[in-house]
Design a protein around this motif. Structure first.
Motif, PDB file in Angstrom:
ATOM      1  N   ALA A   3       0.843  -1.187   0.000  1.00 44.10           N
ATOM      2  CA  ALA A   3       0.000   0.000   0.000  1.00 44.10           C
ATOM      3  C   ALA A   3       0.882   1.242   0.000  1.00 44.10           C
ATOM      4  CB  ALA A   3      -0.928   0.008   1.211  1.00 44.10           C
ATOM      5  N   VAL A   5       1.734   4.319   1.704  1.00 44.33           N
ATOM      6  CA  VAL A   5       1.562   4.859   3.051  1.00 44.33           C
ATOM      7  C   VAL A   5       2.370   6.138   3.199  1.00 44.33           C
ATOM      8  CG1 VAL A   5       1.777   4.408   5.521  1.00 44.33           C
ATOM      9  CG2 VAL A   5       1.199   2.526   3.963  1.00 44.33           C
ATOM     10  N   VAL A  17       1.321  -4.000   4.384  1.00 42.96           N
ATOM     11  CA  VAL A  17       0.352  -3.778   5.450  1.00 42.96           C
ATOM     12  C   VAL A  17      -0.519  -5.017   5.581  1.00 42.96           C
ATOM     13  CG1 VAL A  17       0.345  -1.279   5.086  1.00 42.96           C
ATOM     14  CG2 VAL A  17      -1.339  -2.698   3.921  1.00 42.96           C
ATOM     15  N   MET A  58      -0.712   6.845   7.096  1.00 47.63           N
ATOM     16  CA  MET A  58      -2.031   6.662   6.492  1.00 47.63           C
ATOM     17  C   MET A  58      -1.884   6.202   5.050  1.00 47.63           C
ATOM     18  SD  MET A  58      -4.970   9.605   5.954  1.00 47.63           S
ATOM     19  CE  MET A  58      -4.025  10.468   4.658  1.00 47.63           C
ATOM     20  N   VAL A  59      -2.723   5.279   4.637  1.00 47.21           N
ATOM     21  CA  VAL A  59      -2.785   4.872   3.231  1.00 47.21           C
ATOM     22  C   VAL A  59      -3.478   5.972   2.440  1.00 47.21           C
ATOM     23  CG1 VAL A  59      -3.604   3.150   1.594  1.00 47.21           C
ATOM     24  CG2 VAL A  59      -2.861   2.437   3.869  1.00 47.21           C
ATOM     25  N   GLY A 113      -8.618   8.059   2.596  1.00 47.02           N
ATOM     26  CA  GLY A 113      -7.355   8.757   2.431  1.00 47.02           C
ATOM     27  C   GLY A 113      -7.363  10.156   3.002  1.00 47.02           C
ATOM     28  N   HIS A 120      -7.147   8.425  11.376  1.00 49.17           N
ATOM     29  CA  HIS A 120      -7.354   8.797   9.990  1.00 49.17           C
ATOM     30  C   HIS A 120      -8.128   7.702   9.253  1.00 49.17           C
ATOM     31  CE1 HIS A 120      -4.708  11.898  11.115  1.00 49.17           C
ATOM     32  NE2 HIS A 120      -3.566  11.364  10.749  1.00 49.17           N
ATOM     33  N   THR A 121      -8.760   8.088   8.149  1.00 50.72           N
ATOM     34  CA  THR A 121      -9.482   7.132   7.321  1.00 50.72           C
ATOM     35  C   THR A 121      -8.542   6.611   6.240  1.00 50.72           C
ATOM     36  OG1 THR A 121     -11.508   8.408   7.680  1.00 50.72           O
ATOM     37  CG2 THR A 121     -11.536   6.743   5.930  1.00 50.72           C
ATOM     38  N   GLU A 122      -8.273   5.314   6.265  1.00 51.05           N
ATOM     39  CA  GLU A 122      -7.333   4.742   5.302  1.00 51.05           C
ATOM     40  C   GLU A 122      -7.863   4.886   3.876  1.00 51.05           C
ATOM     41  OE1 GLU A 122      -4.502   4.055   6.240  1.00 51.05           O
ATOM     42  OE2 GLU A 122      -4.547   3.311   8.290  1.00 51.05           O
ATOM     43  N   PRO A 129      -7.891  -3.023  -1.393  1.00 44.24           N
ATOM     44  CA  PRO A 129      -8.551  -2.140  -0.428  1.00 44.24           C
ATOM     45  C   PRO A 129      -9.906  -2.687  -0.001  1.00 44.24           C
ATOM     46  CG  PRO A 129      -8.754  -1.246  -2.637  1.00 44.24           C
ATOM     47  CD  PRO A 129      -7.825  -2.426  -2.740  1.00 44.24           C
TER      48      PRO A 129
END
Length: 344
Positions: A3, A5, A17, A58-59, A113, A120-122, A129
């Motif tokens: 991913a 990141v 990940v 975060m992704v 993202g 945070h929201t990945e 995903p």
């Protein structure tokens, strides 16, 4: 799985990940295409996008298309292999903004993202995903999944156009980047009488003129801007550059009493708000989108002009090269990463 990141400014890594189990309403996808957005570039360059500040790794990624790999126990209509476009917004549905139909202003919005909240929201720049079923728009088997990944930025452009009210209007768009260019197409589709896109870069002007078939204006030509300010030629403006000078120009070049819609994130200084007073300008913000996403999917798949908005494609493993391309606004409008990108 791998991913993209972001760990901090100038610290983007292609990390391994762990994959997690699915909830009943969740879907695991194989990423096919992901579009690199300006906010992704801001996170990489500065560790923030507007008021969203990165505090933990975060992704990245919120412009996505993919194929279903696995679905949760409560998902009965998505078989493996089904192609989908992904709506990155997941509102709560219960707060007063959601109840009023303004879901883009949800107080508990989870947007892929995004570092707006902690945790945070990945995002979706991962090989597989996970998204909610409600975020998936089912596509035809032969759909162009690269164009489907344009649905999110086109939704933002369409929302700005809807906020502006462009039917029959002479429209000025400041900024010829992705949102500006897509706003030009959305404005024409919404019935604008004439659309002019202003940008300081000749390459951006040439690109949007070819893409959308609209008039272009050199935003760095002070004499031309002064002439427009003396005799305004526009009924409405959409400011997509995210620059103080561009907003000042938009306010000066529309008719007195006209509407200016701000869609680009702005710096905190350099804006002449006295123009709002002396010209009675209506200044409206435009943030993300409300219910435009499904229509945007249909639009990007139907409108062949949008294929030309994709100016670069990179294999998923080429993170550094992909972001370098996306940051080069003299050459690129929208750069895609993904499993199919290296073959196209």
């Amino acid at each position: 799985m791998r991913a993209y990141v972001i760990h901090g400014p100038q610290d983007l890594r292609l990390d391994d990940v762990p994959e997690r189990d699915l909830g009943p309403r969740e879907v695991r996808l194989a990423l096919v295409y992901g579009g690199i957005c300006g906010s992704d570039l801001h996170y990489v360059a500065e560790g923030r996008a507007g008021n969203s500040v990165l505090r933990d790794p975060m992704v990245l990624g919120h412009e996505l298309s993919g194929r279903v790999v696995e679905a949760g126990s409560a998902v009965t209509d998505l078989a493996p292999g089904t192609p989908v476009a992904v709506n990155p917004a997941l509102s709560c549905g219960a707060c007063r903004m959601c109840r009023a139909g303004r879901t883009n202003l949800c107080f508990s919005m989870r947007y892929m993202g995004s570092a707006a909240y902690r945790p945070h929201t990945e995002g979706g720049f991962a090989e597989r995903p996970v998204v909610d079923r409600d975020q998936c728009v089912i596509l035809a088997d032969d759909a162009d999944l690269a164009r489907a990944a344009l649905a999110e930025p086109y939704s933002i452009a369409a929302h700005a156009v809807n906020r502006a009210g462009v039917a029959g209007a002479r429209v000025l768009i400041t900024g010829g980047g992705t949102i500006g260019a897509l706003s030009a197409i959305a404005a024409l589709r919404a019935g604008a009488a004439r659309v002019t896109v202003a940008d300081i870069q000749s390459g951006a002007r040439e690109r949007v003129a070819k893409l959308a078939g609209v008039d272009v204006l050199d935003a760095g030509n002070d004499d031309a801007i002064a002439a427009l300010a003396a005799d305004p030629a526009f009924d409405v403006a959409i400011e997509a550059a995210g620059a103080a000078a561009a907003l000042n120009m938009a306010m000066s070049c529309v008719e007195p009493g006209a509407r200016v819609v701000q869609v680009g994130f702005l710096p905190t200084s350099g804006i002449d708000l006295n123009l709002l007073i002396t010209r009675e300008i209506e200044l409206l913000g435009s943030y993300r989108f409300v219910d435009e996403f499904d229509a945007a999917v249909a639009a990007v798949l139907a409108d062949d002009r949008l294929a030309a908005a994709i100016t670069g494609r990179h294999a998923f493993a080429d993170a550094e090269a992909a972001f370098a391309s996306a940051a080069d606004k003299t050459r690129h409008l929208k750069v895609m990463i993904g499993a199919d990108a290296a073959r196209r």
